[in-house]
Scaffold this active site. Structure first.
Site, mmCIF file in Angstrom:
data_model
loop_
_atom_site.group_PDB
_atom_site.id
_atom_site.type_symbol
_atom_site.label_atom_id
_atom_site.label_comp_id
_atom_site.label_asym_id
_atom_site.label_seq_id
_atom_site.Cartn_x
_atom_site.Cartn_y
_atom_site.Cartn_z
ATOM 1 N N GLU A 184 1.025 -1.403 -0.158
ATOM 2 C CA GLU A 184 -0.351 0.040 -0.017
ATOM 3 C C GLU A 184 1.080 1.287 0.435
ATOM 4 O O GLU A 184 1.528 1.818 0.716
ATOM 5 C CB GLU A 184 -0.865 -0.163 1.158
ATOM 6 C CG GLU A 184 -1.755 -1.227 1.779
ATOM 7 C CD GLU A 184 -3.384 -0.986 0.520
ATOM 8 O OE1 GLU A 184 -2.965 0.321 -0.146
ATOM 9 O OE2 GLU A 184 -3.648 -1.878 0.152
ATOM 10 N N CYS A 241 -2.429 8.401 3.101
ATOM 11 C CA CYS A 241 -2.356 8.018 1.371
ATOM 12 C C CYS A 241 -3.398 8.774 0.589
ATOM 13 O O CYS A 241 -3.372 8.539 0.007
ATOM 14 C CB CYS A 241 -1.668 6.865 1.647
ATOM 15 S SG CYS A 241 -3.014 5.530 2.514
HETATM 16 P P1 NAD Z 1 8.710 5.209 4.250
HETATM 17 O O1 NAD Z 1 8.348 4.181 2.676
HETATM 18 O O2 NAD Z 1 9.569 5.863 4.900
HETATM 19 O O3 NAD Z 1 8.833 4.075 5.195
HETATM 20 C C1 NAD Z 1 7.717 3.244 5.970
HETATM 21 C C2 NAD Z 1 8.320 1.798 6.655
HETATM 22 O O4 NAD Z 1 9.057 1.170 6.291
HETATM 23 C C3 NAD Z 1 9.288 2.412 7.880
HETATM 24 O O5 NAD Z 1 8.770 1.539 9.411
HETATM 25 C C4 NAD Z 1 10.183 1.787 8.032
HETATM 26 O O6 NAD Z 1 11.119 2.003 8.793
HETATM 27 C C5 NAD Z 1 10.751 1.232 6.738
HETATM 28 N N1 NAD Z 1 11.312 1.278 6.108
HETATM 29 C C6 NAD Z 1 12.350 1.411 5.101
HETATM 30 N N2 NAD Z 1 13.009 1.771 4.760
HETATM 31 C C7 NAD Z 1 13.363 -0.103 4.754
HETATM 32 C C8 NAD Z 1 13.743 -1.432 4.305
HETATM 33 N N3 NAD Z 1 14.673 -1.027 3.030
HETATM 34 N N4 NAD Z 1 13.306 -2.738 3.847
HETATM 35 C C9 NAD Z 1 12.163 -2.437 4.925
HETATM 36 N N5 NAD Z 1 12.000 -1.839 5.830
HETATM 37 C C10 NAD Z 1 11.755 -0.165 5.547
HETATM 38 O O7 NAD Z 1 7.220 6.181 4.418
HETATM 39 P P2 NAD Z 1 7.046 6.865 5.923
HETATM 40 O O8 NAD Z 1 7.702 8.127 5.317
HETATM 41 O O9 NAD Z 1 7.301 6.713 6.949
HETATM 42 O O10 NAD Z 1 5.248 7.008 5.004
HETATM 43 C C11 NAD Z 1 5.078 8.324 4.504
HETATM 44 C C12 NAD Z 1 4.414 7.481 3.209
HETATM 45 O O11 NAD Z 1 3.495 5.940 3.706
HETATM 46 C C13 NAD Z 1 3.025 8.034 2.182
HETATM 47 O O12 NAD Z 1 4.072 7.970 0.919
HETATM 48 C C14 NAD Z 1 2.153 7.637 2.421
HETATM 49 O O13 NAD Z 1 1.501 7.866 0.550
HETATM 50 C C15 NAD Z 1 2.280 6.441 2.262
HETATM 51 N N6 NAD Z 1 1.614 5.543 3.038
HETATM 52 C C16 NAD Z 1 0.575 4.967 2.686
HETATM 53 C C17 NAD Z 1 0.003 4.022 2.947
HETATM 54 C C18 NAD Z 1 -1.290 2.916 2.255
HETATM 55 O O14 NAD Z 1 -2.297 2.763 2.877
HETATM 56 N N7 NAD Z 1 -1.400 3.344 0.849
HETATM 57 C C19 NAD Z 1 -1.065 4.786 4.211
HETATM 58 C C20 NAD Z 1 -0.876 5.580 5.084
HETATM 59 C C21 NAD Z 1 0.565 5.950 3.948
#
Ligand code: NAD
Length: 528
Positions: A250, A284
């Site tokens: 997502e 999101c």
């Molecule tokens: P992010 O991708 O930076 O981090 C998300 C998670 O992934 C964190 O827990 C982070 O520690 C982890 N992570 C980072 N690098 C990783 C790797 N290489 N392998 C595994 N895990 C890793 O996102 P963010 O900045 O925390 O959140 C914002 C984003 O989330 C926005 O783009 C937003 O649109 C999206 N979002 C999507 C939804 C949806 O349902 N579609 C809902 C909420 C937020």
């Protein structure tokens, strides 16, 4: 470092005082409100092994047994509501109203799966296909992936993981959950509640840490459910492909909100403000781009501007419900919002209200932008903040073309009083869901799938049975009703027997008598 001692410092089930810590700050005022361990790959591997050991017994409990624990967890959440929402506020800087929504989501999700999981997970008897298989009994049963990795972002510390963990647990999987390093406190406490306060089996644990800890989870589990940015989602998908394990992603959104001339403009304006500003725009599925048909453009813009200017911003006292929106979770996200607004201004846009970052915390004023176009970052990249960019369009075709002119396709909103027009246009929108005459609602309908098209994701969450079955593998069981000594295809191959098999197959499978009887024809299609 000041650490809030109302929060247990240890991740449930493990503790090492020498381990590096990640401090957690309140976005509204910058004070440190807690800290978590930054786990390394070896520690993550150990947690995953413990979860695997506990999983078979959890699966053996059956859906009803597992639902019992989920309902006890729900009771615990409700009994600890204020304490948990204070934690949400402390680490995410939300208004009390936005924090409370997280509990509402948790309640809905647990109750939905508690009410439906037994039927979703039931064995499915299937009618055999073809006469030759009539003697067989077919059944599809499901078995969970043993260990699911659940990786979540910072915008919903409670609701984010809760939206997925329930489906995985009720399916019978164990879950290694990895909350964002920016907002890990609430989820760590909720997992502690599962393990220690309600005494549920140790099939859920929390992996605290940054991206490396998340990557270590991906390396150890059997299936990944990820919510977060496109960049991280793509990295995870690549790693899952290397490991040949499934993932469900997502990702980001740039949702369009289309207002046609026959819409209820007052309601549309109120919904647009809610859709764009809720959670300080850090959703999101938040409304980011608005396209309004010319005849109602001025009226819509005036109403929206008035409503946005009236929003009260700040982290209000727990339980008070006195502000509309809170802070933004990270200063980096405020930078992105400020950059998008500046880029739009540089290219000719106008700010009708808001437009400035505040200096007393991670706040950006609720902002309305007009005179925007698709050359601007605010119309192409995810802003993820309290802004709304509004563009005038000539007709529905232009609105649809612009809505679809995006790398994203998460959700959308369509406003018209004509249901047939809504039906027709919904089929032209390139997004995973369409809310007609509403904003955001499609996402929270648990019986229908929520999933992004294009760069917004892979797979879906929720969607009735699919919300549980995505954490399962299907297993087909085929049993013969009668047991013959041998079967026509088995050895030895005997010419006469094989010819009969071939003829019967043709007789049963062909659609005209010439082919059934194997006569030579003109080579054309003489299908009846
Ligand atoms: P992010 O991708 O930076 O981090 C998300 C998670 O992934 C964190 O827990 C982070 O520690 C982890 N992570 C980072 N690098 C990783 C790797 N290489 N392998 C595994 N895990 C890793 O996102 P963010 O900045 O925390 O959140 C914002 C984003 O989330 C926005 O783009 C937003 O649109 C999206 N979002 C999507 C939804 C949806 O349902 N579609 C809902 C909420 C937020």
């Amino acid at each position: 470092m000041t650490i809030d001692r109302t929060v247990s410092d240890a991740a449930p089930g493990h503790r090492d005082d020498d381990r590096p810590q990640i401090a957690v700050r309140c976005p509204a005022d910058g004070r440190i409100v807690g800290a978590v361990d930054d786990l390394d790959a070896a520690e993550v591997a150990r947690i995953c092994e413990e979860l695997r050991t506990a999983q078979p017994e959890w699966e053996a409990l059956g859906p009803r047994g597992r639902i019992g624990y989920l309902l006890r967890w729900l009771d615990w959440l409700l009994d600890n509501e204020e304490r948990l929402l204070r934690l949400v506020q402390a680490e995410a800087g939300k208004s009390w109203a936005d924090a409370s929504m997280e509990m509402a989501v948790a309640i809905d999700v647990i109750n939905y799966f508690a009410n439906n999981a037994e039927s979703f997970l039931a064995d499915r008897a299937v009618r055999p296909a073809g006469l030759a298989n009539a003697i067989r009994r077919l059944r599809v049963q499901v078995r969970p992936h043993q260990l699911v990795g659940l990786i979540t972002p910072w915008n919903g510390p409670l609701a984010g993981p809760m939206m997925d963990v329930v489906g995985a647990l009720v399916a019978g999987a164990a879950v290694a959950s990895k909350p964002s390093e920016v907002t890990p406190l609430t989820w760590r406490e909720v997992v502690r509640g599962w393990r220690e306060d309600i005494g549920a089996p140790p099939v859920l644990d929390v992996v605290t840490g940054g991206g490396a800890a998340g990557a270590a989870v991906v390396d150890r589990v059997d299936m990944v459910m990820f919510t977060g940015s496109v960049r991280t989602g793509r990295n995870i998908a690549v790693r899952c492909a290397e490991r040949l394990i499934p993932c469900s992603l997502e990702l980001g959104g740039k949702d369009a909100f289309i207002v046609l001339a026959d819409a209820d403009v007052e309601r549309a304006a109120t919904a647009a403000v809610w859709g764009a500003m809720t959670n300080s725009g850090q959703a999101c599925i938040g409304v980011e781009r608005v396209y309004v048909e010319a005849p109602v453009y001025d009226e819509f813009v005036a109403k929206v501007t008035e409503k946005v200017a009236a929003l009260r911003q700040g982290m209000d006292a727990p339980g008070s419900f006195t502000t509309d929106i809170g802070a933004m979770v990270t200063a980096e996200q405020v930078d992105i919002v400020a950059d998008h607004v500046q880029d739009a201004l540089d290219k000719g846009a106008r700010v009708l209200t808001g437009g400035q970052r505040r200096t007393d915390g991670n706040f950006f004023e609720p902002t309305v932008l007009v005179d925007v176009d698709h050359s601007m970052r605010c119309m192409r990249e995810e802003t993820f903040g309290p802004t709304m960019a509004i563009m005038e369009v000539g007709d529905e075709n232009e609105a649809i073309a612009l809505a679809n002119d995006s790398d994203y396709g998460l959700s959308s909103s369509l406003w018209t009083r004509d249901p047939r027009r809504a039906d027709r246009l919904s089929r032209r929108i390139e997004a995973g869901s369409v809310s007609v005459n509403n904003a955001l609602v499609a996402t929270f309908q648990l019986p229908v799938p929520m999933g992004g098209w294009k760069n917004s994701g892979l797979g879906t969450r929720f969607g009735g049975a699919q919300g549980v079955l995505k954490y399962c593998r299907q297993q087909s069981v085929v049993q013969d009703r009668v047991s013959l000594k041998t079967e026509p295809l088995w050895y030895p191959i005997i010419p006469a027997k094989s010819r009969v098999v071939a003829r019967v197959s043709r007789l049963l499978g062909a659609h005209d008598w010439r082919r059934r009887l194997g006569r030579r024809g003109d080579g054309g299609s003489s299908r009846r």
